[in-house]
Scaffold this active site. Sequence first.
Site, mmCIF file in Angstrom:
data_model
loop_
_atom_site.group_PDB
_atom_site.id
_atom_site.type_symbol
_atom_site.label_atom_id
_atom_site.label_comp_id
_atom_site.label_asym_id
_atom_site.label_seq_id
_atom_site.Cartn_x
_atom_site.Cartn_y
_atom_site.Cartn_z
ATOM 1 C CD GLU A 1 13.596 1.050 9.147
ATOM 2 O OE1 GLU A 1 14.060 1.933 9.236
ATOM 3 O OE2 GLU A 1 13.993 -0.115 9.444
ATOM 4 N N GLY B 1 2.900 4.361 13.435
ATOM 5 C CA GLY B 1 3.739 3.093 13.613
ATOM 6 C C GLY B 1 3.082 2.454 14.813
ATOM 7 C CD GLU C 1 -3.376 8.188 2.215
ATOM 8 O OE1 GLU C 1 -2.252 7.408 2.155
ATOM 9 O OE2 GLU C 1 -3.654 8.622 2.933
ATOM 10 N N GLY D 1 6.802 5.098 8.125
ATOM 11 C CA GLY D 1 5.938 6.190 8.233
ATOM 12 C C GLY D 1 6.244 6.990 9.581
ATOM 13 C CE LYS E 1 -1.796 3.031 2.964
ATOM 14 N NZ LYS E 1 -2.055 4.332 2.087
ATOM 15 C CB CYS F 1 12.958 9.228 7.907
ATOM 16 S SG CYS F 1 14.172 8.404 6.951
ATOM 17 C CD GLU G 1 9.602 12.950 11.783
ATOM 18 O OE1 GLU G 1 8.721 12.657 11.818
ATOM 19 O OE2 GLU G 1 10.474 12.219 10.955
HETATM 20 P P1 NAD Z 1 2.168 8.514 7.878
HETATM 21 O O1 NAD Z 1 2.657 7.501 9.190
HETATM 22 O O2 NAD Z 1 1.106 9.322 7.901
HETATM 23 O O3 NAD Z 1 1.824 7.334 6.664
HETATM 24 C C1 NAD Z 1 2.655 6.149 6.137
HETATM 25 C C2 NAD Z 1 1.851 5.124 5.857
HETATM 26 O O4 NAD Z 1 0.665 4.667 6.531
HETATM 27 C C3 NAD Z 1 1.040 5.880 4.572
HETATM 28 O O5 NAD Z 1 0.770 4.880 3.569
HETATM 29 C C4 NAD Z 1 -0.459 5.956 5.426
HETATM 30 O O6 NAD Z 1 -1.709 5.999 4.302
HETATM 31 C C5 NAD Z 1 -0.350 4.943 5.919
HETATM 32 N N1 NAD Z 1 -1.295 4.838 7.145
HETATM 33 C C6 NAD Z 1 -1.903 5.795 8.067
HETATM 34 N N2 NAD Z 1 -2.751 5.603 8.880
HETATM 35 C C7 NAD Z 1 -2.712 4.165 8.848
HETATM 36 C C8 NAD Z 1 -3.249 3.111 9.705
HETATM 37 N N3 NAD Z 1 -4.029 3.503 10.760
HETATM 38 N N4 NAD Z 1 -2.886 1.800 9.649
HETATM 39 C C9 NAD Z 1 -2.077 1.562 8.651
HETATM 40 N N5 NAD Z 1 -1.449 2.483 7.800
HETATM 41 C C10 NAD Z 1 -1.952 3.676 7.800
HETATM 42 O O7 NAD Z 1 3.575 8.967 7.402
HETATM 43 P P2 NAD Z 1 3.880 9.865 6.267
HETATM 44 O O8 NAD Z 1 3.419 11.124 6.712
HETATM 45 O O9 NAD Z 1 3.372 9.216 4.916
HETATM 46 O O10 NAD Z 1 5.544 9.839 6.148
HETATM 47 C C11 NAD Z 1 6.125 10.484 6.790
HETATM 48 C C12 NAD Z 1 6.795 10.101 8.098
HETATM 49 O O11 NAD Z 1 7.511 8.819 7.576
HETATM 50 C C13 NAD Z 1 7.671 10.683 8.723
HETATM 51 O O12 NAD Z 1 7.614 10.697 10.400
HETATM 52 C C14 NAD Z 1 9.162 10.177 8.518
HETATM 53 O O13 NAD Z 1 10.210 10.404 9.576
HETATM 54 C C15 NAD Z 1 8.691 8.551 8.207
HETATM 55 N N6 NAD Z 1 9.683 7.999 7.497
HETATM 56 C C16 NAD Z 1 10.445 6.924 7.974
HETATM 57 C C17 NAD Z 1 11.690 6.647 7.059
HETATM 58 C C18 NAD Z 1 12.624 5.560 7.709
HETATM 59 O O14 NAD Z 1 13.289 4.786 7.038
HETATM 60 N N7 NAD Z 1 12.810 5.442 9.027
HETATM 61 C C19 NAD Z 1 11.682 6.773 5.807
HETATM 62 C C20 NAD Z 1 10.697 7.601 5.321
HETATM 63 C C21 NAD Z 1 9.807 8.324 6.230
#
Ligand code: NAD
Length: 499
Positions: A263, A246, A191, A241, A188, A297, A395
């Site tokens: 991650e 997470g 979006e 994310g 997934k 990140c 962050e």
């Molecule tokens: P997010 O947590 O909002 O979303 C990540 C993914 O999770 C998206 O596909 C989203 O649709 C999905 N999601 C949202 N709610 C969910 C739920 N309840 N259950 C399952 N999935 C759900 O993160 P984002 O805004 O897309 O990305 C930014 C974040 O990602 C930042 O905190 C960044 O630090 C982190 N990030 C970490 C790494 C790493 O390797 N550590 C790499 C890239 C981004």
Amino acid sequence: MEHVTAFAAVPETVRAFGFFIDGTWRDAAERETMVRRSPAFGRDVTSVALCTRADVDEAVAAARKAFRARSWAGIGGADRAAVLLGVARIIRQRAEELAFWETLETGKPISQSRAEIADAAGHYEYCAGIAQSLSGEAFNTHGDDMFGVVTREPVGVVGLINPWNFPFIVLAERLPYILASGNSVVVKPSEMTSATTLMFADLLKEAGLPDGVYNVVTGTGPVVGQAIAEHRDVDMISFTGSTRTGEAVLKASASNFKKASLELGGKNPQIVFADADLDDAADGVAFGLCFNAGQCCVSGSRLIVEETVAERFQALVLDKLSRIRIGDCLDPETQLGAIVSDQQCEKILGYVKLGEEEGATVACGGNTVAVSGGRFIAPTLLTGVRNDMRVAREEIFGPVLCMITFSTAGEALEIANDSPYGLGASIWTKDIDKALRAMRGVQAGRTWVNTTIAGGPGQPVGGFKQSGIGREGGRMGVEEYTEVKSVHIAIGKRKHWVT
Ligand code: NAD
């Protein structure tokens, strides 16, 4: 070059995607759709289906069917390697097209998208090697009547949930590692940035990946992401994310005690000692802040600089930040990209305001910049920050740098480690002893000395503390997606228990 001309301008029409299950495309049909407006150009560019829980069930069933059929898991590592190498070759052939759509949806500069697509190909090549060399252990030390082996086998069906900031490279840092041992996957993408993950389905098919091994369901986190994380027939969840999401994913994964690899976020220190090459450090700090417009990140968002050089170093950083090129993201000269959404833009500007309220000074930036119809934020430096301020702890996920000073190496480490996160850290010094001590003392899954955000397929990445669980990349990255089986094999006639 023909492909450069073809992908030089924002298309007039919106590209509508279906979703991909069991080797075939499905139309959005009666499902709702979501249109993505390019953050760099303010124009609608793509639309994706908002899939349902039933779609997730179907995708998981297809992945399970492929896994049981052993069309991928059951073939030799060399055959899987051949497919992964084919994937890398096709990525390179279609690099310009992939980079173009990546830039349109994410708003990152085209030079960066091109580099990420090339790096992605490298991950598939690297994993082709591991697909052939993955092995366990043998124990010839159990005596004459016993032999032991430890084997690795694919975990089964992996649910892969990805963020918007690096759609294609985050996919590449996970997918070939998942595929190397023979797993099937349901992906997934975010979006907001699903295009390249969807386009990739055709590339994988062309390279010979069997149907059902790679499935993509698009849509929102609370519906599609949650359904994958909760699904009782998904064996492992790989989530990248925010730390907050997470946590929700980890809770949902308890439904069947899935393996989980997370991650998550970071608030990464850049420690600059007085004896550093300050010119190099200022350049590294500017890059670490502005790479992906700070929506990264491992963005170096906390500048922890030795008091005695703070003023001089601030001037060097300000000079660098003032010369970063913001502009048309399809122009190869552009360095700073757009902010992903209005909501994210408001959040970043809100943090700048909060920083001022908390007592910090805006030394530069803090404003939006209008270019090419897109949404940009100027590189921003907050000075006079203390590590207990919210701007130093949370962050921000934008090009906002918080400058804090220190007087001893011990204090620098204390500040660096006083964070709920532990993802990345950079250390700038020309004193080898100081560098090694700081490297050992800092709590971060990725640590750089006299550089920042360097990486590649060979070394694992991941976080300490609330930055995650598990490691992606390297040999560990493949092993993460395997189950270990410990086997004892008796030799000869059994010595009976019941006599
Ligand atoms: P997010 O947590 O909002 O979303 C990540 C993914 O999770 C998206 O596909 C989203 O649709 C999905 N999601 C949202 N709610 C969910 C739920 N309840 N259950 C399952 N999935 C759900 O993160 P984002 O805004 O897309 O990305 C930014 C974040 O990602 C930042 O905190 C960044 O630090 C982190 N990030 C970490 C790494 C790493 O390797 N550590 C790499 C890239 C981004």
